[in-house]
Write a protein that holds these residues in place. Structure first.
Motif, PDB file in Angstrom:
ATOM      1  N   ARG A 229       0.840  -1.055  -0.390  1.00 47.47           N
ATOM      2  CA  ARG A 229       0.155  -0.257   0.807  1.00 47.47           C
ATOM      3  C   ARG A 229       0.744   1.566   0.247  1.00 47.47           C
ATOM      4  NH1 ARG A 229      -2.720  -0.391   6.251  1.00 47.47           N
ATOM      5  NH2 ARG A 229      -1.003   0.103   7.671  1.00 47.47           N
ATOM      6  N   SER A 230       2.075   1.183   0.678  1.00 51.19           N
ATOM      7  CA  SER A 230       2.968   2.366   0.479  1.00 51.19           C
ATOM      8  C   SER A 230       3.529   2.414  -1.103  1.00 51.19           C
ATOM      9  CB  SER A 230       4.239   2.128   1.387  1.00 51.19           C
ATOM     10  OG  SER A 230       4.845   1.403   1.286  1.00 51.19           O
ATOM     11  N   GLY A 231       3.621   1.392  -1.246  1.00 54.73           N
ATOM     12  CA  GLY A 231       4.313   1.692  -3.470  1.00 54.73           C
ATOM     13  C   GLY A 231       5.645   0.407  -3.171  1.00 54.73           C
ATOM     14  N   PHE A 232       5.745   0.320  -1.678  1.00 57.86           N
ATOM     15  CA  PHE A 232       6.622  -0.978  -1.642  1.00 57.86           C
ATOM     16  C   PHE A 232       6.149  -2.060  -0.170  1.00 57.86           C
ATOM     17  CE2 PHE A 232       9.000   2.804  -2.633  1.00 57.86           C
ATOM     18  CZ  PHE A 232       9.484   2.534  -3.772  1.00 57.86           C
ATOM     19  N   SER A 233       7.108  -3.479  -0.623  1.00 60.48           N
ATOM     20  CA  SER A 233       6.081  -4.147   0.090  1.00 60.48           C
ATOM     21  C   SER A 233       6.519  -4.356   1.199  1.00 60.48           C
ATOM     22  CB  SER A 233       7.010  -5.606  -0.248  1.00 60.48           C
ATOM     23  OG  SER A 233       6.757  -6.603   0.670  1.00 60.48           O
ATOM     24  N   ARG A 234       6.191  -4.438   2.829  1.00 53.84           N
ATOM     25  CA  ARG A 234       5.790  -4.050   3.995  1.00 53.84           C
ATOM     26  C   ARG A 234       5.182  -5.600   4.596  1.00 53.84           C
ATOM     27  NH1 ARG A 234       9.839  -0.972   3.051  1.00 53.84           N
ATOM     28  NH2 ARG A 234      10.238   0.670   4.045  1.00 53.84           N
ATOM     29  N   PRO A 235       5.549  -6.220   5.646  1.00 54.13           N
ATOM     30  CA  PRO A 235       4.834  -6.978   6.486  1.00 54.13           C
ATOM     31  C   PRO A 235       3.802  -6.316   6.917  1.00 54.13           C
ATOM     32  CG  PRO A 235       7.563  -7.523   6.582  1.00 54.13           C
ATOM     33  CD  PRO A 235       7.012  -5.835   6.553  1.00 54.13           C
ATOM     34  N   ALA A 236       2.643  -7.590   7.413  1.00 51.96           N
ATOM     35  CA  ALA A 236       0.945  -7.157   8.080  1.00 51.96           C
ATOM     36  C   ALA A 236       0.747  -8.567   8.351  1.00 51.96           C
ATOM     37  CB  ALA A 236       0.150  -5.953   7.324  1.00 51.96           C
ATOM     38  N   ILE A 237       0.017  -8.202   9.648  1.00 54.97           N
ATOM     39  CA  ILE A 237      -0.605  -9.405  10.520  1.00 54.97           C
ATOM     40  C   ILE A 237      -1.882  -9.098  10.573  1.00 54.97           C
ATOM     41  CG2 ILE A 237      -0.697 -10.856  12.305  1.00 54.97           C
ATOM     42  CD1 ILE A 237       2.643 -10.676  13.062  1.00 54.97           C
ATOM     43  N   TRP A 238      -2.694 -10.570   9.759  1.00 55.35           N
ATOM     44  CA  TRP A 238      -4.191 -10.079   9.537  1.00 55.35           C
ATOM     45  C   TRP A 238      -5.169 -11.560  10.264  1.00 55.35           C
ATOM     46  CZ3 TRP A 238      -7.510 -11.775   4.768  1.00 55.35           C
ATOM     47  CH2 TRP A 238      -8.475 -11.852   5.245  1.00 55.35           C
ATOM     48  N   HIS A 239      -5.699 -11.515  10.862  1.00 50.94           N
ATOM     49  CA  HIS A 239      -6.946 -12.392  11.669  1.00 50.94           C
ATOM     50  C   HIS A 239      -8.397 -11.878  11.151  1.00 50.94           C
ATOM     51  CE1 HIS A 239      -9.302 -15.122  14.065  1.00 50.94           C
ATOM     52  NE2 HIS A 239      -8.390 -14.769  15.281  1.00 50.94           N
ATOM     53  N   PRO A 240      -8.273 -12.830   9.905  1.00 55.06           N
ATOM     54  CA  PRO A 240      -9.379 -12.920   8.894  1.00 55.06           C
ATOM     55  C   PRO A 240     -11.130 -13.369   9.625  1.00 55.06           C
ATOM     56  CG  PRO A 240      -8.503 -14.650   8.846  1.00 55.06           C
ATOM     57  CD  PRO A 240      -7.396 -14.172   9.584  1.00 55.06           C
ATOM     58  N   ARG A 241     -11.044 -13.476  10.858  1.00 54.58           N
ATOM     59  CA  ARG A 241     -12.172 -13.822  11.347  1.00 54.58           C
ATOM     60  C   ARG A 241     -12.492 -12.907  12.021  1.00 54.58           C
ATOM     61  NH1 ARG A 241     -14.337 -19.097  11.067  1.00 54.58           N
ATOM     62  NH2 ARG A 241     -12.407 -21.030  10.739  1.00 54.58           N
ATOM     63  N   THR A 242     -12.445 -11.706  12.870  1.00 56.21           N
ATOM     64  CA  THR A 242     -11.782 -10.968  13.787  1.00 56.21           C
ATOM     65  C   THR A 242     -11.839  -9.032  12.716  1.00 56.21           C
ATOM     66  OG1 THR A 242      -9.980 -10.286  14.382  1.00 56.21           O
ATOM     67  CG2 THR A 242     -11.404 -11.469  15.404  1.00 56.21           C
ATOM     68  N   GLY A 243     -10.828  -9.163  11.571  1.00 58.17           N
ATOM     69  CA  GLY A 243     -10.384  -8.247  11.090  1.00 58.17           C
ATOM     70  C   GLY A 243      -9.264  -7.304  11.201  1.00 58.17           C
ATOM     71  N   GLU A 244      -8.924  -8.003  12.945  1.00 56.24           N
ATOM     72  CA  GLU A 244      -7.897  -6.812  13.324  1.00 56.24           C
ATOM     73  C   GLU A 244      -6.827  -7.055  12.315  1.00 56.24           C
ATOM     74  OE1 GLU A 244      -5.502  -7.806  17.309  1.00 56.24           O
ATOM     75  OE2 GLU A 244      -6.971  -8.764  17.234  1.00 56.24           O
ATOM     76  N   ARG A 245      -5.456  -6.273  11.847  1.00 53.49           N
ATOM     77  CA  ARG A 245      -4.700  -5.841  11.814  1.00 53.49           C
ATOM     78  C   ARG A 245      -3.350  -4.915  12.367  1.00 53.49           C
ATOM     79  NH1 ARG A 245      -4.762  -3.922   5.413  1.00 53.49           N
ATOM     80  NH2 ARG A 245      -2.567  -3.105   5.015  1.00 53.49           N
TER      81      ARG A 245
END
Length: 620
Positions: A229-245
């Motif tokens: 989303r910044s134009g360059f790769s960055r890690p993220a952790i996402w919970h698909p059941r709760t939407g927490e990110r």
């Protein structure tokens, strides 16, 4: 007359360069067992060993493997695609390590291409992403014991890399149905029991997202991913059941940060930091996003794009949280070390004992529009170069990293300067750079090739009378396109598994790659993108080396080019080898290298390449 390298020492060195088997990749198993499949390049092709770290890898398996094969978490099975020797179209099989048992995992299913293969952490299921003429499908195959595959996702639009949660209750897929033909995926998570979509995640239009892996902890359904989303790769952790990110924005780091692995019990993410094409292996602390440098120097992962794993090879966490660094450089083959918290390295798999090599240096050269592109380069020691080789990697969404390349070393051994270009379309330089070739008909890549040659000339290299361009797959396409669009720069083009006429190639491709190439090369750009359009401009000698069962770049895509160039008096040679798009085997690689060096020396002697005295063997 058949020209051979200029002295016996060069011949001996070439033989030695391709004589020693070397490590190609390590595929760690899912699960708590410290187990992996080690794949090595041997004289006749890729061979595997089961590795129970920290012990030495075991004996060679009694059967061939591909570089995409994996081992089950309990070590009882090696799973691979049976594709008839490299066609990439076939069916999944599980083979016991002793070769005594063999199980067809998708009986009755028509042959397919693989674009994802992964066991769940608990070993209960194997998730396979398969592609056929009907579309892209996620199969969940019960694995303990083997059972009937279940389709949990299916779409005619490109979808890759199905990944299971720890207990195989969820599967994530990188999908593009929201923008068909445009490789900016979002993540779709489906419930395996029902097939229902649980959630989707995207950062579009600013940037695509790609899944890396689910948590290894049963009951924890969080997913590690990379976002652009910044134009360059960055890690993220996402919970698909709760939407927490949780995002790791890391504004202090220039370039890309690619999450490679995740050790959930200790809350650490292993990542690759790439700035200007230079690698650094780092750890991120999940609690506060603190960055710790693990290793610097060389490379620590090599991204892949059109295959069943996202990396040819990559560093990873052992089950106990130790860092297993896969590490290489242009002059040192791949090896595996374990890295302690204080940075101390312990060698687990040593690099192959190949002849001493030549390191390459990295330079950022300026292309026509001001874009900086990375060029690796080196020259032979203690002698004036016989000529210059410019290699163009395939993909295009791949990258030339600081990684052992026996062909590059053989050129340097033989007295040629060597360079390798990361042109627009290469990965790890940001989204805009990776997508820079879109809708340009080859113009950006040609500008980058021209810029590379201009810089090499400033270094006293790249005399047009002795400069050769080479590459495989998209690099083969670029080789042929360059000798047509930049004829004044090259004396010869050495193209492997190439495309010269996109008007006939796309329809003949396997379905896994056909859809995206139909988008990247639309009808209005086919002519501009095809080397066959520029036949009348070609003055260089041309060699094309094509695979007999290649389903990505079939022979039909170059045959018309060869026939027409020869008919108008051009100097062109077509060799057909027995194999597919990504052949392995040291003997075949040595044959091709010797062939290329012989042809380059013919140019130095003022002779054509198309000569019956040079008739090759058509077998690797």
């Amino acid at each position: 007359m058949l020209h051979t390298p200029e002295d016996s020492t060069t011949t001996t060195t070439l033989d030695a360069r391709f004589a020693v088997p070397y490590l190609m990749t390590v595929r760690p198993s899912a699960g708590a067992n410290d187990l992996a499949l080690v794949v090595e390049n041997h004289p006749e092709g890729a061979r595997g060993r089961i590795w129970h770290a920290p012990d030495a890898p075991g004996e060679l398996l009694p059967f061939d493997v591909s570089t995409g094969a994996i081992v089950s978490p309990d070590g009882r099975w090696v799973v691979d695609l049976d594709d008839g020797g490299g066609s990439e179209v076939g069916a999944l099989v599980a083979i016991s390590p002793d070769g005594a048992e063999r199980v067809e995992l998708t009986p009755g299913r028509e042959p397919y291409v693989l674009r994802g293969l992964e066991f769940s952490f608990d070993g209960s299921a194997l998730v396979a992403t398969v592609v056929d003429e009907e579309g892209f499908h996620i199969l969940v195959i019960p694995a303990a014991p083997w059972g009937e595959p279940k389709i949990v996702y299916s779409d005619p639009i490109e979808a890759w890399f199905g990944k299971p949660s720890a207990d195989a209750s969820l599967v994530s897929i990188d999908t593009t149905a929201h923008n068909p033909g445009i490789r900016r995926p979002l993540i779709t998570v489906v419930d395996v029991a029902s097939g229902d979509t649980v959630a989707t995640l995207d950062d579009l239009p600013a940037g695509p997202v790609r899944a890396v892996r689910f948590s290894s902890v049963l009951g924890d359904d969080r997913l590690l991913l990379n976002t652009e989303r910044s134009g360059f790769s960055r890690p993220a952790i996402w919970h698909p059941r709760t939407g927490e990110r949780q995002d790791f924005d890391l504004p202090e780091l220039a370039g890309e940060v690619l999450a490679l692995d995740w050790h959930v019990p200790s809350g650490r993410v292993l990542a690759l930091h790439v700035d200007g094409g230079i690698h650094r292996l780092i750890e991120l602390d999940e609690s506060d996003a603190a960055v710790r440098t693990v290793l610097e120097g060389g490379s620590f992962a090599e991204p892949d794009i059109a295959n069943l794993h996202p990396y040819y090879w990559t560093s990873y966490f052992a089950p106990d949280g130790a860092v297993r660094a896969l590490r290489s450089s242009w002059d040192v083959p791949l090896r595996v070390t374990e890295v302690a918290a204080d940075g101390t390295e312990t060698t687990l798999i040593a690099p192959a004992a190949v002849p001493t090599g030549h390191p390459l240096s990295s330079t950022l050269v300026t292309s026509a529009d001001g874009t900086r592109v990375q060029l690796w380069s080196g020259r032979p020691a203690d002698r004036e170069p016989l000529g210059t080789i410019l290699e163009i990697h395939g993909g295009p969404m791949l990258v030339a990293v600081d990684h052992y390349n026996p062909s590059a070393q053989a050129w340097l051994d033989a007295g040629f300067a060597y360079a390798s270009l990361n042109y627009r379309g290469s990965v790890t330089f940001g989204r805009a750079f990776r997508e820079g070739f879109w809708n340009a008909g080859g113009d950006r890549e040609i500008e980058d090739v021209s810029a590379a040659i201009a810089w090499l000339r400033e270094q006293g290299l790249a005399d047009p009378a002795s400069t050769f361009i080479t590459g495989a797959s998209y690099g083969g396409h670029m080789t042929l396109l360059s000798v047509g669009r930049l004829p004044e720069l090259f004396a010869g083009g050495l193209a492997h598994v190439a495309v010269a006429d996109w008007s006939v190639t796309i329809d003949a491709m396997n379905p896994a790659v056909r859809s995206v190439w139909s988008s990247w090369v639309p009808p209005e750009l086919v002519s501009r993108f095809s080397a066959i359009t520029y036949l009348d401009e070609v003055t260089a000698s041309v060699w094309i080396n094509q695979g007999s069962i290649d389903t990505r770049t079939p022979v039909i895509g170059v045959q018309g080019y060869v026939d027409r160039l020869r008919a108008r008096g051009g100097d062109v040679v077509l060799d057909i080898f027995t194999g597919g798009h990504e052949p392995t085997g040291l003997n075949g690689a040595a044959h091709d290298q010797r062939r290329m060096q012989e042809l380059a020396l013919r140019t130095r002697a003022g002779e054509q390449w198309d000569d019956t005295d040079l008739a090759p063997s058509h077998e690797h």
